[in-house]
Motif scaffolding. Structure first.
Motif, short mmCIF file in Angstrom:
data_model
loop_
_atom_site.label_atom_id
_atom_site.label_comp_id
_atom_site.label_asym_id
_atom_site.label_seq_id
_atom_site.Cartn_x
_atom_site.Cartn_y
_atom_site.Cartn_z
N ALA A 51 0.83 -1.20 0.00
CA ALA A 51 0.00 0.00 0.00
C ALA A 51 0.87 1.25 0.00
N GLN A 52 1.96 1.23 0.76
CA GLN A 52 2.86 2.39 0.80
C GLN A 52 3.42 2.71 -0.58
N TYR A 53 3.91 1.68 -1.28
CA TYR A 53 4.52 1.92 -2.58
C TYR A 53 3.47 2.22 -3.65
N TYR A 54 2.35 1.52 -3.58
CA TYR A 54 1.33 1.74 -4.62
C TYR A 54 0.73 3.14 -4.49
N LEU A 55 0.41 3.55 -3.27
CA LEU A 55 -0.22 4.86 -3.05
C LEU A 55 0.81 5.97 -2.87
N GLU A 56 2.11 5.59 -2.83
CA GLU A 56 3.17 6.57 -2.60
C GLU A 56 2.85 7.43 -1.38
N VAL A 57 2.68 6.73 -0.27
CA VAL A 57 2.20 7.36 0.97
C VAL A 57 3.13 8.48 1.42
N TRP A 58 4.44 8.34 1.15
CA TRP A 58 5.39 9.37 1.59
C TRP A 58 5.11 10.72 0.92
N ASN A 59 4.43 10.67 -0.25
CA ASN A 59 4.06 11.93 -0.90
C ASN A 59 2.69 12.44 -0.44
N ILE A 83 -7.64 2.81 4.23
CA ILE A 83 -8.86 3.53 3.82
C ILE A 83 -8.71 5.03 4.07
N PHE A 84 -8.10 5.38 5.20
CA PHE A 84 -7.89 6.80 5.51
C PHE A 84 -6.93 7.43 4.49
N THR A 85 -5.90 6.69 4.10
CA THR A 85 -4.97 7.19 3.08
C THR A 85 -5.68 7.44 1.76
N LEU A 86 -6.57 6.51 1.37
CA LEU A 86 -7.34 6.69 0.14
C LEU A 86 -8.22 7.93 0.24
N TRP A 87 -8.79 8.16 1.41
CA TRP A 87 -9.66 9.33 1.60
C TRP A 87 -8.84 10.62 1.50
N VAL A 88 -7.66 10.63 2.11
CA VAL A 88 -6.81 11.82 2.06
C VAL A 88 -6.39 12.11 0.61
N ILE A 89 -6.05 11.05 -0.12
CA ILE A 89 -5.66 11.24 -1.53
C ILE A 89 -6.82 11.83 -2.33
N TYR A 90 -8.02 11.30 -2.10
CA TYR A 90 -9.18 11.83 -2.83
C TYR A 90 -9.47 13.26 -2.40
N PHE A 126 -8.02 -0.63 -6.55
CA PHE A 126 -7.38 -0.78 -5.24
C PHE A 126 -8.43 -0.64 -4.14
N SER A 127 -9.30 0.37 -4.26
CA SER A 127 -10.35 0.58 -3.26
C SER A 127 -11.32 -0.59 -3.22
#
Length: 788
Positions: A268-276, A325-332, A342-343
């Motif tokens: 999930a970190q690499y796919y969503l590029e969480v660090w960005n 799920i929270f990361t997906l929400w922040v990205i959106y 992914f969702s």
């Protein structure tokens, strides 16, 4: 408080009804019985100490037991021991046999006791702590055999033991046929499920090795370990990979769950590029990994607290899903970007586990779908995540194509810059070399003093060496860009061979080498070919022979064979030099290559000679072959065809000093004073020749508007108005209609192929390079001058 008579009556009736349910036995009344849940006929007791024996439990009062109110009772995470009690009576006239399925395959230990009255008639064991060979039914499931004589009633007790994992307490009585059908169906479904997971893991592992993107490795390992987790939960790990039970069989579920949780987070970190996305979210992921590492430490080395790992791992999994799920929400929220597949994958996983929990709570009925809902959710998750990875592959491919387009654009820009640089460096080096070579030639012709002549020879030799290096670099660039072209023109082959013979005879004598020269066959008066390139091929090969031969001899043999209008030229250059090892022969034609690296320091040179020779011979439709022995020498054989020009005898051209130039007027357009001086030095020996000199194009147009000329010698790179602009203006008649067709010869230090093409396109008649060769200059002026 007193109850009314009616209420007492209702309570008494309910008590009698409940007691009847608890103590009622299951009666086998039909021989066609296939499947029946016994939970309505069973009671359960929780031994929190996990120390009570069967005899002690049998002595407990009935009030200590509670009924099983649902088909698949979920007893939660526990280390307690649970006791189930139920009775079965066979009312048929013949014996019956069934299989009883209880608990999940990962139960540590399940023990069944059967009694006829007070006599024990059955003792069976199952669970993943005992070897498969000791199970009563050698299957992955927790199964017992139930055998009842005709008109006989048996009472059964089942003890369920766990080290902290969830205990489920179903009691499914199945016929052998129904069990076989169920197992066969499950094998098909599970085979598809595990095959899909394994295939996905392998495919994306290949993608990782091909594309070197860590997201593929993390996803592949997540799919593999989530598959191993399900493999363990379903009992296959114990049944197939650890049939002897033991520590790893007992700990496999939590072990694979921890690893799968880690790789899900990394994926999930690499796919969503969480660090960005968020530094805080990224730190929470790393905090989760530290927590998982702590669970692994407890699993491996702290057995007293192992029972805590099951609920903590479930909490960690829930936290991880909420974090994703929270990361997906922040990205959106920030970008309005939705990772659809992914969702959907995460939603499928969550839905599967919710259905599984609702089934355990009896909100949903027990069925194959609800029983395996977590597996179904995992399968759908893998499908959707694989689709998301397909999108990622497409995105990476598009990104790489864009990078390739950008790299191609930059490469083209770099090529243009390189061409511009080479053009400039050629101009800047050739311009002073033009003066150096021509002045040294003039001094040699005018001076008889030995010391002066010796010094001039050194100057000329080193200047020609520098010029050769410049030419090699330019030729290398042309070959790399596939821009090398030949300029076939009639020339005197005999004169070319004689010049080479004389040059290398003198140079070999300086090294005290024997130089042998043999020409076999008739040499035509004139042939068609690129004279300069043919000379370059022979020169480079002879130069190599001279360079790498310390003693002995060099032999230059030319064999000429006429085939109609074609002349087949075969050149054989042999020497007694140090030779080339066989291991180096395959590399000898590569650019910047010599036999050894230290040869470049010992002998000098760029290592481009044979590389250029090979390219030129190939372009001339010829062949090149090398034979060499270490410390014995090298033999180089080349062949190429030339077209014979029909002529009776060679045309003799008078020297410039022997001609009368009184009818010739030249205009030299050259901004460099030294180059003007070189031409003046050459032309002063041409009797009665009139030459005017212009510093740039505008001055040249002024000269042309006032005076008629036989020919123009035009430099290309000049200030104010360069040679290209000047030629274009002349051809358009801007200097007068009479001079629009005047012959123009480009005399430039720019030797790039693009320059030659542009010169022709602008209408120049001929192209010459600096340093100026006096013989070629004479030949060009005689050929192109026009009569006034």
């Amino acid at each position: 408080m007193r109850c009314s008579p009616n209420l007492r009556m209702v309570l008494g009736f309910m008590s009698l009804f409940w007691s009847g349910m608890v103590w009622s036995q299951f009666r086998v009344t039909s021989p066609s019985l296939q499947e029946e849940s016994l939970h309505r006929h069973a009671v359960i007791y929780k031994d929190a100490t996990a120390k009570l024996t069967l005899e002690a439990v049998q002595q407990l009062p009935s009030s200590a037991f509670t009924p099983l109110v649902v088909e698949n009772t979920d007893l939660g995470f526990t280390t307690a021991t649970y006791w189930l009690r139920f009775s079965i009576k066979n009312e048929l006239d013949h014996p019956v046999s069934y299989y009883l399925e209880t608990a999940r395959p990962i139960i540590d230990k399940a023990t069944l006791y059967g009694f006829e009255g007070k006599k024990r008639v059955a003792f069976q064991e199952s669970g993943d702590r005992i070897p498969i060979s000791q199970k009563s039914v050698k299957q992955r499931k927790t199964l017992f055999t139930i055998t009842l004589p005709a008109h006989q009633e048996y009472q059964y007790w089942i003890r369920l033991q766990s080290d902290g994992e969830v205990i489920n307490a179903p009691l499914l009585l199945r016929s052998s046929d129904q069990l076989l059908d169920t197992i066969a169906f499950e094998q098909v479904v599970f085979g598809f499920f595990y095959g899909m997971l394994l295939l996905s893991a392998i495919i994306y592992l290949f993608f990782f090795f091909a594309m070197k993107q860590r997201v593929f490795l993390n996803y592949s390992l997540y799919v593999f370990f989530i598959g191993m987790l399900q493999f363990s939960v379903d009992g296959f790990f114990h049944y197939i990979l650890a049939p002897n039970g033991g520590w790893f069989s007992d700990k496999a579920v939590i072990f694979f769950a921890i690893i799968a949780g880690y790789f899900l987070g990394r994926y999930a970190q690499y796919y969503l590029e969480v660090w960005n996305v968020s530094t805080l979210i990224n730190r929470l992921f790393y905090g989760l990994y530290v927590f998982l590492a702590g669970l692994m430490v407890i699993t491996l080395w702290v057995p007293d607290y192992f029972y805590l790992t099951y609920p903590l791992m479930n909490l960690a999994g829930l936290f991880e899903l909420l974090l994703i799920i929270f990361t997906l929400w922040v990205i959106y929220f920030r970008t309005r970007v939705i990772y659809q597949f992914f969702s959907l994958g995460i939603l499928s996983l969550v839905t599967g586990f919710v259905v599984f929990i609702l089934k355990n709570l009896s909100v949903l009925p027990v069925s194959f779908a609800t029983e395996n809902s977590s597996k179904l959710g995992t399968g759908l998750e893998v499908i959707f995540l694989s689709l998301s990875m397909a999108n990622l592959i497409k995105k990476l491919r598009d990104d790489r194509e864009q990078l390739q387009i950008e790299a191609l654009r930059k490469s083209e820009e770099m090529n243009e810059m390189k061409t511009y640089f080479l053009s400039n460096i050629s101009h800047e080096l050739r311009t002073p070399l033009n003066a150096i070579l021509n002045y040294s030639d003039a001094i040699l012709q005018e001076s008889e003093a030995p010391t002066i002549r010796e010094k001039c020879e050194v100057i000329r030799s080193n200047s020609r060496s520098l010029l050769g290096s410049v030419n090699d670099i330019l030729d290398f660039s042309k070959i790399e860009k596939e821009a090398m072209t030949l300029d076939p023109q009639p020339f005197d082959l005999k004169q070319l061979l004689n010049d080479l013979h004389q040059d290398f005879k003198n140079r070999a004598a300086e090294k005290q080498l024997d130089f042998q020269w043999v020409v076999e066959g008739n040499v035509p008066h004139q042939v068609v070919g690129d004279r300069d390139r043919i000379r370059q091929v022979f020169y480079n090969l002879l130069q190599n022979a001279l360079k790498f031969t310390a003693e002995g001899m060099i032999k230059f043999r030319v064999e000429l064979t006429t085939e109609g209008t074609l002349l087949q030229v075969k050149g054989i250059i042999s020497d007694t030099g140090e030779g080339i090892p066989k291991s180096k022969m395959d590399q000898i034609y590569e650019s910047f290559t010599q036999q050894r690296i230290d040869n470049k320091r010992k002998y000098g040179g760029l290592g481009l000679g044979l590389y250029i020779v090979k390219a030129l011979i190939t372009q001339m439709n010829g062949t090149l072959h090398l034979d060499s022995l270490v410390n014995q020498g090298t033999v180089c054989t080349l062949t190429f065809p030339l077209e014979i020009v029909e002529a009776e005898a060679p045309i003799c051209v008078a020297t410039p000093e022997e001609r009368d130039w009184s009818d010739t007027r030249l205009l030299v357009v050259e901004d460099n004073v030294m180059n003007q001086m070189v031409l003046k030095m050459i032309f002063k020996k041409w009797p009665h020749l009139t030459v005017d000199y212009a510093m740039h194009g505008e001055e040249a147009l002024t000269y042309l508007s006032r005076q008629e000329y036989n020919l123009i010698l035009m430099d290309l790179q000049m200030p104010i108005m360069d040679g290209y602009e000047t030629t274009l203006a002349i051809r358009k008649g801007q200097s007068g209609i009479n001079s629009a067709a005047i012959p123009i010869i480009a005399v430039t230090a720019d030797v790039m192929e693009a320059t030659k093409v542009r010169v022709r396109e602008l209408g120049m008649n001929h192209y010459m390079t600096k340093p100026v060769d006096k013989a070629q200059l004479l030949e060009a002026i005689v050929a192109y001058r026009q009569e006034l």
